[in-house]
Design a protein around this motif. Sequence first.
Motif, mmCIF file in Angstrom:
data_model
loop_
_atom_site.group_PDB
_atom_site.id
_atom_site.type_symbol
_atom_site.label_atom_id
_atom_site.label_comp_id
_atom_site.label_asym_id
_atom_site.label_seq_id
_atom_site.Cartn_x
_atom_site.Cartn_y
_atom_site.Cartn_z
ATOM 1 N N ILE A 60 0.833 -1.211 0.000
ATOM 2 C CA ILE A 60 0.000 0.000 0.000
ATOM 3 C C ILE A 60 0.868 1.260 0.000
ATOM 4 C CG2 ILE A 60 -1.674 1.345 1.352
ATOM 5 C CD1 ILE A 60 -2.783 -1.417 2.358
ATOM 6 N N THR A 61 1.842 1.322 0.917
ATOM 7 C CA THR A 61 2.610 2.582 1.023
ATOM 8 C C THR A 61 3.428 2.825 -0.242
ATOM 9 O OG1 THR A 61 4.468 1.527 2.213
ATOM 10 C CG2 THR A 61 2.705 2.488 3.543
ATOM 11 N N ASN A 62 3.901 1.744 -0.872
ATOM 12 C CA ASN A 62 4.658 1.898 -2.120
ATOM 13 C C ASN A 62 3.757 2.381 -3.250
ATOM 14 O OD1 ASN A 62 5.655 0.272 -4.803
ATOM 15 N ND2 ASN A 62 7.335 1.173 -3.645
ATOM 16 N N ALA A 63 2.531 1.830 -3.311
ATOM 17 C CA ALA A 63 1.591 2.252 -4.357
ATOM 18 C C ALA A 63 1.196 3.711 -4.156
ATOM 19 C CB ALA A 63 0.353 1.352 -4.341
ATOM 20 N N VAL A 64 0.970 4.092 -2.891
ATOM 21 C CA VAL A 64 0.591 5.485 -2.600
ATOM 22 C C VAL A 64 1.723 6.429 -3.015
ATOM 23 C CG1 VAL A 64 0.109 7.115 -0.716
ATOM 24 C CG2 VAL A 64 -1.066 4.915 -0.796
ATOM 25 N N ALA A 65 2.962 6.028 -2.728
ATOM 26 C CA ALA A 65 4.109 6.865 -3.131
ATOM 27 C C ALA A 65 4.127 7.039 -4.642
ATOM 28 C CB ALA A 65 5.407 6.223 -2.643
#
Length: 327
Positions: A192-197
């Motif tokens: 999730i955090t990688n996709a959001v970045a």
Amino acid sequence: MTKSALITGITGQDGSYLSELLLKKGYKVFGLERRHSTKNTWRIDHIKDKIELIEGDLTDETSLRSAIKTSEPDEIYNLAAQSSAVASFKHPVYTAEVNAIGTLKLLEAVRASGDSIKLYQASTSDLYGKIQQKPQNELTPFHPVTPYGVAKLFAYWSIVNYRETYGLFAVNGILFNHESPRRGLEFVSRKITNAVAKIHLGKKKDELVLGNIDSKKDWGFSGDYVEAMWLLLQHKDPVDLVIASGQQHSVRDICKYAFEAVGIENWEAHVTTSKEFIRPADADNLVGDASKARELLGWKPKTTFKQLIKLMVDVDIEYEKQGISRI
Ligand code: NAP
């Protein structure tokens, strides 16, 4: 006198944070490193001059005996594992060979050394699986629901068995989920955090596909949890303890805070779900009670869930800006 520690799984998330902690405490740090045709050391590259890597594999007892001989450790932290519950459904036998039999081989190697080595075992909240009690503590019955959890259960009892039978100082840290910017990309928090970045930087279309977003777990920060590992081995008696935040959050909450960290309020517009990512079975209602660890070790987590997710998003944005693959 300088203490020496041997960390299996040193190239992983927890191995890297634990190495930093032990170096700060003045330890000589050795790490067991698997042979790879391509190096996989990005999590420890910044400290590589301060640690010593020994080639070996948890499935190869000869290499474990040799690593113990070379490092002469006061403490061993057994963090090496096939650590993905999802992958364990595809590779149940391999998972058991590494996580269960590998731990037994390490115990045998420690016993054969004849040295008084303290051993920490990376046990997991996945032992609780189909939960029998909420919150889960050291007395909650185990009921793993994944091949990963079943293999870790064998390792758990092997640690207890060697402690009781041979008097080894061997302990289980029953750690609930803990994440960080160094978490592998296949784990949902980092996915999730990688996709959001990527979405924030315009590198990815607004699409994040997830499985069961109602799955609830107890998530903390790896950097806080490795301190509990160390404290467990400093305690006068060998005890098995739950290490957890005591807060339950859903995958939805990760999405909410991750998108919020880049100023996006309507996270639902960017997320879809697919059966492809639904696990055959999951420990999806976990929350730990770490009051015994607080009482005996004085340990409590320092980083809140919201701070953790923001930290992961911020660092993922930096990784993406640098264009370096951090898987
Ligand atoms: P991780 O990032 O996946 O790291 C696993 C480590 O194990 C890597 O260094 C990996 O080496 C090594 N490894 C795998 N198979 C091996 C083998 N056959 N021989 C030697 N090394 C091997 O996992 P983590 O998140 O740091 O977790 C550390 C430990 O805590 C694991 O045992 C995990 O199951 C357990 N645990 C984790 C959590 C969590 O939420 N993170 C919770 C409870 C328990 P390569 O780099 O060569 O692949």
